[in-house]
Design an enzyme around this catalytic site. Structure first.
Site, PDB file in Angstrom:
ATOM      1  N   SER A 160       0.830  -1.204   0.000  1.00 14.72           N
ATOM      2  CA  SER A 160       0.000   0.000   0.000  1.00 14.72           C
ATOM      3  C   SER A 160       0.861   1.248   0.000  1.00 14.72           C
ATOM      4  O   SER A 160       1.994   1.238   0.493  1.00 14.72           O
ATOM      5  CB  SER A 160      -0.884   0.022   1.246  1.00 14.72           C
ATOM      6  OG  SER A 160      -1.596  -1.179   1.375  1.00 14.72           O
TER       7      SER A 160
HETATM    8  N1  SAH Z   1      -0.347  -5.147   4.191  1.00 13.86           N
HETATM    9  C1  SAH Z   1       0.335  -5.440   2.960  1.00 13.86           C
HETATM   10  C2  SAH Z   1      -0.524  -5.187   1.735  1.00 13.86           C
HETATM   11  C3  SAH Z   1      -0.759  -6.452   1.071  1.00 13.86           C
HETATM   12  S1  SAH Z   1      -1.886  -6.489  -0.267  1.00 13.86           S
HETATM   13  C4  SAH Z   1       1.675  -4.713   2.867  1.00 13.86           C
HETATM   14  O1  SAH Z   1       1.988  -3.892   3.719  1.00 13.86           O
HETATM   15  O2  SAH Z   1       2.421  -5.026   1.939  1.00 13.86           O
HETATM   16  C5  SAH Z   1      -3.110  -7.599   0.393  1.00 13.86           C
HETATM   17  C6  SAH Z   1      -2.639  -8.977   0.748  1.00 13.86           C
HETATM   18  O3  SAH Z   1      -3.788  -9.696   1.204  1.00 13.86           O
HETATM   19  C7  SAH Z   1      -2.044  -9.790  -0.399  1.00 13.86           C
HETATM   20  O4  SAH Z   1      -0.765 -10.212  -0.048  1.00 13.86           O
HETATM   21  C8  SAH Z   1      -3.016 -10.969  -0.546  1.00 13.86           C
HETATM   22  O5  SAH Z   1      -2.379 -12.189  -0.901  1.00 13.86           O
HETATM   23  C9  SAH Z   1      -3.610 -11.059   0.865  1.00 13.86           C
HETATM   24  N2  SAH Z   1      -4.889 -11.748   0.968  1.00 13.86           N
HETATM   25  C10 SAH Z   1      -5.945 -11.736   0.105  1.00 13.86           C
HETATM   26  N3  SAH Z   1      -6.940 -12.521   0.571  1.00 13.86           N
HETATM   27  C11 SAH Z   1      -6.507 -13.045   1.764  1.00 13.86           C
HETATM   28  C12 SAH Z   1      -7.075 -13.937   2.734  1.00 13.86           C
HETATM   29  N4  SAH Z   1      -8.286 -14.484   2.580  1.00 13.86           N
HETATM   30  N5  SAH Z   1      -6.349 -14.238   3.830  1.00 13.86           N
HETATM   31  C13 SAH Z   1      -5.102 -13.717   4.012  1.00 13.86           C
HETATM   32  N6  SAH Z   1      -4.512 -12.879   3.139  1.00 13.86           N
HETATM   33  C14 SAH Z   1      -5.204 -12.534   2.022  1.00 13.86           C
END
Ligand code: SAH
Length: 219
Positions: free
Chosen positions: A69
């Site tokens: 993000s």
């Molecule tokens: N907080 C992260 C942003 C990641 S983007 C950062 O600082 O980089 C969102 C993430 O959510 C992705 O890595 C994706 O794989 C994960 N995601 C999507 N659905 C999910 C689920 N059901 N359980 C756990 N993670 C999930």
């Protein structure tokens, strides 16, 4: 491995402080959040080829079709997380590269974080180790289920967009605890805050945001 934590040029402390000044101008007021953003070496959480862009106010690819993000979103969610005071235990859904997790770890005693992609969980583990963050517990799994064995949480912060809040997560909030997440309403995602009260749950809709979707299962 020898990791350059301090950074040089576009990854230096000075560049990071410019990011913090920008966050201030963009409306982030909580000094504890601003200093956390000034301390976490964001360049260690992105691919080396992109590290010179780590402190720009943009989201960046972290592989597997996922993104880290933009700094303003991370700061805003962390500020919302702290809005009711000291944090003991926070659960993050969607570890990604681990950056939001590292920022949370600066403002909270212990952070649990769940990621559905095994390879990203491993990458986040390496990134967090390189950044010397120790008060985090990472798990590979489907975030829909939360982490019942470590509940209740003061805050559950979700960094992937959902159409509705999974019931197990609501149940893992302590009384007065809040969930901060992007909720899809029609075709627009809104940053939303859901609070557990004695009578049930309240929901507050804030600004439009853009996150990758919350997906079922693991990979
Ligand atoms: N907080 C992260 C942003 C990641 S983007 C950062 O600082 O980089 C969102 C993430 O959510 C992705 O890595 C994706 O794989 C994960 N995601 C999507 N659905 C999910 C689920 N059901 N359980 C756990 N993670 C999930």
């Amino acid at each position: 491995m020898n990791v350059d934590r301090s950074g040089i040029g576009m990854t230096s402390q000075r560049t990071r402080m410019r990011m913090v000044e920008r966050l201030r101008q963009q409306g982030i007021k909580d000094e504890i959040v601003l200093s956390a953003m000034g301390e976490v070496p964001r360049h260690l959480f992105v691919d080396e080829a992109l590290s010179h862009r780590a402190y720009e106010d943009i989201s960046l690819p972290i592989g597997f079709g996922q993104t880290i993000s933009q700094p303003l979103t991370v700061a805003r969610m962390t500020e919302l997380a702290r809005a009711n005071g000291e944090l003991n235990s926070v659960l993050e859904i969607g570890t990604g590269c681990g950056y939001q997790c590292a920022v949370l770890a600066r403002v909270c005693k212990l952070v649990h974080s769940v990621e559905r992609l095994l390879l990203l969980t491993a990458r986040a583990r390496t990134n967090l180790r390189n950044a010397q963050v120790i008060n985090v517990r990472l798990r590979h799994g489907d975030g829909h289920a939360g982490v019942p064995t470590s509940a209740p949480f003061d805050v559950i912060l979700m960094t992937a967009a959902a159409t509705h809040v999974p019931q197990p997560l609501l149940e893992q909030l302590r009384l007065g605890g809040r969930m901060i997440l992007p909720l899809l309403k029609g075709s627009v995602q809104y940053l939303s805050v859901i609070q557990r009260t004695e009578k049930g749950y309240t929901e507050k809709k804030l600004d439009p945001v853009k996150f990758v979707p919350l997906l079922p299962g693991t990979g």
